[in-house]
Design an enzyme around this catalytic site. Structure first.
Site, PDB file in Angstrom:
ATOM      1  N   ARG A 259       0.997  -1.147  -0.009  1.00  0.00           N
ATOM      2  CA  ARG A 259       0.066   0.008   0.043  1.00  0.00           C
ATOM      3  C   ARG A 259       0.911   1.076  -0.013  1.00  0.00           C
ATOM      4  NH1 ARG A 259      -4.713  -1.888   4.367  1.00  0.00           N
ATOM      5  NH2 ARG A 259      -5.544  -3.404   3.346  1.00  0.00           N
TER       6      ARG A 259
ATOM      7  N   ARG B 196      -3.444   5.754   0.166  1.00  0.00           N
ATOM      8  CA  ARG B 196      -4.211   6.911   0.911  1.00  0.00           C
ATOM      9  C   ARG B 196      -3.206   7.762   1.682  1.00  0.00           C
ATOM     10  NH1 ARG B 196      -8.323   2.973   3.723  1.00  0.00           N
ATOM     11  NH2 ARG B 196      -6.454   1.798   3.796  1.00  0.00           N
TER      12      ARG B 196
ATOM     13  N   ARG C 229      -7.763  10.460  -6.203  1.00  0.00           N
ATOM     14  CA  ARG C 229      -8.708   9.938  -5.941  1.00  0.00           C
ATOM     15  C   ARG C 229     -10.116  10.934  -5.761  1.00  0.00           C
ATOM     16  NH1 ARG C 229      -9.367   5.306  -3.593  1.00  0.00           N
ATOM     17  NH2 ARG C 229     -11.630   5.888  -3.686  1.00  0.00           N
TER      18      ARG C 229
ATOM     19  N   ASP D  44      -6.749  -3.654  -7.120  1.00  0.00           N
ATOM     20  CA  ASP D  44      -7.337  -4.085  -5.875  1.00  0.00           C
ATOM     21  C   ASP D  44      -7.386  -5.599  -6.281  1.00  0.00           C
ATOM     22  OD1 ASP D  44      -9.888  -4.933  -4.234  1.00  0.00           O
ATOM     23  OD2 ASP D  44      -8.922  -3.169  -3.295  1.00  0.00           O
TER      24      ASP D  44
ATOM     25  N   TYR E 134     -14.740 -12.936   0.336  1.00  0.00           N
ATOM     26  CA  TYR E 134     -15.499 -11.708   0.055  1.00  0.00           C
ATOM     27  C   TYR E 134     -16.923 -12.412  -0.676  1.00  0.00           C
ATOM     28  CZ  TYR E 134     -12.080  -8.502   1.329  1.00  0.00           C
ATOM     29  OH  TYR E 134     -11.267  -7.524   2.171  1.00  0.00           O
TER      30      TYR E 134
END
Length: 355
Positions: free
Chosen positions: A36, A40, A49, A85, A160
């Site tokens: 990552r 962010r 984003r 992702d 998921y």
């Protein structure tokens, strides 16, 4: 799906510290990259984003390229990881899903029956054209910095799909796995095919290494992992073994699974912060390199704490190599947290390189 033998000729990066450590050669310095790292924590990422959803960004070649390059420019890490992702191949192959801010992947119609599994479609290369275009662009722009492609492992993707989104206890997933093993293995077989196809398209496009993220495997006992997951993960690595690129296997909370995970066929096993690298070296298969394993929260504790912890991980990595690990790639034990000061990451990279 193209045959493995039709893959493009690999580019040569003989001076790459990351590729050296990942393949059992002696690197010129301790290589470092962060899971990552493109994300962010970076203001330049947040600016992009603000104009695009996560799914829009993951299917736009120019955005994928730019976001992947951002941490290379800022931090000087030894490897880039493709911005994407783990649910991208599911979305591309027709699964109705979205990544909801502050929630994660949410599945429109969870997969819970044999009929649901039979309705799933195979991933075709043209469905991920923006990803392969981005890989080609990145390979030409990264110079001597290797590019890591990745995919979600079949178990984590299944969790998921069956739960319908993130889950603390994975109760529906485990109930299917234990109570309906035929349905479970059918689902895992399909997801293994999707994962292989997604990784192969990235390798064909030119990535220099791959990583398989089994983020939720740590929820399983060793016996259940061996029975219900390992055969499928092994098939992923077996299918890609002919690609000639380093392959990393990573999960969180997987201390008891490290030996089994290394049997799946990866050349590198990722270690989270709960297990020392020296202990991990004794658990994995001989000749396996290790990746890890600074606690991501350490980066929030001020640089004096970061410096002590970084030095400790580097020293632990040296002991692990002395104990038989093929090499050590410095990384976090999981991904960079959103509140991390980017300057701390930059300083941590410089520190690792100085050691």
């Amino acid at each position: 799906m193209a045959a493995l033998g039709s893959m493009n000729t690999r580019r040569e990066l003989p001076e790459s510290p990351y590729l050296a450590a990942a393949t059992g050669r002696k690197p010129s310095r301790v290589p470092v990259w962060f899971m990552r790292q493109a994300g962010r924590s970076l203001p330049e990422y947040r600016a992009l984003r603000a104009k695009n959803t996560m799914m829009q960004a993951c299917f736009d070649a120019e955005l994928i390229t730019e976001i992947t390059l951002q941490p290379i420019r800022r931090h000087g890490v030894d490897a880039a990881i493709l911005f994407s992702d783990i649910v991208v191949p599911l979305r591309a192959s027709g699964i109705e899903l979205d990544i909801v801010p502050d929630v994660g992947p949410v599945i429109g119609h969870p997969v819970r029956t044999v009929a649901d599994v039979k309705a799933m479609k195979m991933l075709e290369p043209h469905q991920v054209t923006p990803i392969t275009q981005a890989v080609s662009q990145l390979v030409s722009e990264l110079g001597d910095v290797p590019l890591i492609g990745f995919a979600g492992a079949p178990f984590t993707l299944a969790s998921y799909l069956v739960e319908g989104g993130p889950s603390r206890n994975h109760e529906r997933t485990k109930a299917m796995m234990l109570g309906e093993p035929a349905t479970w293995h059918a689902l895992m077989t399909t997801l293994t095919d999707v994962t292989i196809a997604f990784l192969q398209t990235q390798v064909d496009a030119g990535v220099d290494a791959i990583q398989l993220f089994d983020s939720w495997a740590g929820t399983l006992s060793l016996a259940d992992y061996r029975s219900y997951v390992l055969p499928h993960s092994s098939r992923v690595f077996s299918a890609l073994a002919g690609a000639g690129v380093p392959m990393t296997h990573f999960g969180v909370g997987t201390a008891e699974l490290l030996g089994a995970m290394s049997q799946a066929g990866a050349t590198v096993v990722g270690v989270d912060w709960r297990t020392s690298l020296t202990d991990a070296a004794a658990r994995v298969q001989p000749g396996t390199a290790l990746q890890g394993n600074l606690d991501p929260v350490v980066l929030l504790a001020g640089f004096p704490v970061v410096e002590r912890a970084v030095r400790a991980v580097v020293e632990d990595g040296r002991r692990a190599v002395d104990a038989g690990a093929a090499g050590h790639v410095f990384n976090l034990g999981h991904g960079v947290l959103p509140g991390t000061d980017p300057s701390v990451i930059t300083d941590a990279v410089a520190l690792v390189h100085s050691l």
